[in-house]
Write an enzyme that holds these catalytic residues in place. Structure first.
Site, PDB file in Angstrom:
ATOM      1  CG  ASP A 195      -2.096  -0.889   1.366  1.00 19.09           C
ATOM      2  OD1 ASP A 195      -2.601  -1.233  -0.103  1.00 19.09           O
ATOM      3  OD2 ASP A 195      -2.620  -1.120   1.996  1.00 19.09           O
ATOM      4  CE  LYS A 218      -8.153   0.387  -2.918  1.00 21.66           C
ATOM      5  NZ  LYS A 218      -7.464  -0.882  -2.557  1.00 21.66           N
TER       6      LYS A 218
END
Length: 419
Positions: A195, A218
């Site tokens: 991530d 994200k």
């Protein structure tokens, strides 16, 4: 010259001659390895006796006899009598039974090692010239420290087994707040899927250059890799026989969509495990000196995803002065959250705090109130990653020592002051 071998004793007979405290320690270890044990001793130490009872072991309450070696793969002798020990060692030598002499390690044909299990790798340390167990244990522990930091090359070089996925929590940010297991799994990985908020840059820096690091991170309003594609990547690499680490910021199961990734793996039969981490919902406020619960102030805490609409449970938590509300991913939604809370009668003086980049060197904590939160956030340029805390635990003076009545003191932080 000593040749070290790894020998499986699962389901194999081991004879313990002597029933003292040393036998108890070694017996427990070999039972854990699946060995079948028999003990020959006139009497037993209480710890040994307990193991015999718990495991239903065969105890011959008498002195050693040569016939006791029949069918044995290994003998362990620790009678406390050097003459008896040497006799057993000599008989084992003639009958080609490996023997550990706990009294004089140099006399036996086998030695117990100081052992460390690190996933599917076992590290064993033994002295080659005379028994020196404390030295062996010290070296084992030093190796364990290196494994804990992911400094040793634990990655498999032969891929003869099926792949798997480990959902690994990266914690609130710094690599040194990750768990020992997380660091080991990263060192063992064939593929890292990470991530944006995971501590990827620091922990993958020393990996082999041929270990792919796939960034699927994200950010608010930007999801370049859809969740379905992340799921597909995990499954695809695991089915190809690779060990995949899905490195996630915070904890995999706290707004991390780890449950969906686990489901995707289980649906196609891919082995998957979760390695938890300190959730940023708790760890980040702690790093700023804000306890999410505190005796006499907050008896519970409520964690909410700031990107969603305020639910009745969240409004109830905000209205309860004994509950702390922790908002994750709430920077963009802050104006709407504050407006909704005020319209539902939450007092504008309710304390709040913003903690940006929690636990990192650039951490910044700002204390404010519900009524001033939007203006203060705009004034400081509040940005992600940030955790928002609402409740009396966010008061700056909460953890300060009591001030004598004669002393004059001003509040440590007011408005948009920074910690």
């Amino acid at each position: 010259m000593t040749v070290m071998l790894g020998v499986s004793l699962t389901g194999r007979q081991v004879l313990f001659v002597g029933g003292g405290a040393v036998t108890a320690r070694r017996l427990r270890r070999l039972l854990d390895e699946g060995a079948t044990a028999r003990i020959v001793a006139p009497q037993l130490h209480p710890e040994t006796a307990a193991l015999v009872t718990e495991n239903g072991l065969d105890w011959r309450q008498r002195p050693f006899r040569p016939a006791d070696l029949a069918g044995m793969w290994l003998a362990h002798v620790a009678t406390g009598d050097p003459r008896t020990d040497r006799r057993v060692v000599a008989l084992c030598e003639r009958r080609r039974v490996l023997c550990v002499d706990a009294g004089e390690g140099a006399h036996g044909s086998a030695r117990m090692t100081a052992q460390l299990d690190a996933g599917d790798v076992t590290v064993a340390v033994a002295s080659t010239h005379g028994a020196d167990p404390r030295r062996a244990m010290a070296i084992r522990d030093a190796i364990g420290d290196l494994i804990a930091t992911g400094s040793l090359p634990l990655r498999r070089r032969r891929h003869g087994r099926s792949g798997r996925v480990d959902l690994v929590g990266g914690g609130p940010g710094p690599a040194d707040l990750m768990t020992v297991r997380a660091r080991r799994l990263i060192a063992e990985a064939d593929v890292i899927v990470t991530d944006r908020l995971g501590p990827a840059a620091e922990v993958v820096r020393d990996l082999d250059p041929d270990v792919p690091v796939i960034d699927v991170g994200k950010s608010p309003g930007r999801h370049p890799v859809p969740q379905e594609e992340i799921n597909r990547l995990l499954v695809e690499h695991a089915l190809a026989g690779r060990r995949v680490v899905r490195l996630k910021g915070g904890d995999p199961f706290v707004f991390g969509r780890g449950g969906e990734e686990m489901q995707a793996c289980l649906q196609v039969g891919v082995p998957v495990e979760v390695t938890p981490a300190p959730s940023s919902a708790i760890a980040v406020p702690q790093a700023a000196g804000i306890p999410v619960t505190h005796r006499g102030t907050a008896a519970a805490f409520h964690v909410v995803n700031g990107q969603g609409d305020l639910q009745p449970a969240t409004l109830a938590a905000l209205a309860d002065p004994t509950v702390t509300t922790v908002v994750l991913m709430g920077v963009a939604a802050l104006p709407g959250l504050v407006d909704t809370a005020l319209r539902h009668g939450i007092p504008p003086e309710r304390p709040m705090a913003f903690i940006e980049n929690g636990s990192l060197p650039r951490q910044r904590a700002t204390r404010t109130t519900l009524g001033d939160a939007v203006d203060d956030a705009r004034a400081i340029g509040l940005s992600n990653p940030a955790v928002i805390v609402i409740g009396d635990v966010a008061r700056a003076e909460l953890l300060l020592p009591a001030t004598p009545a004669s002393a004059s003191a001003e509040p440590l932080l007011t408005g948009a002051a920074h910690a």
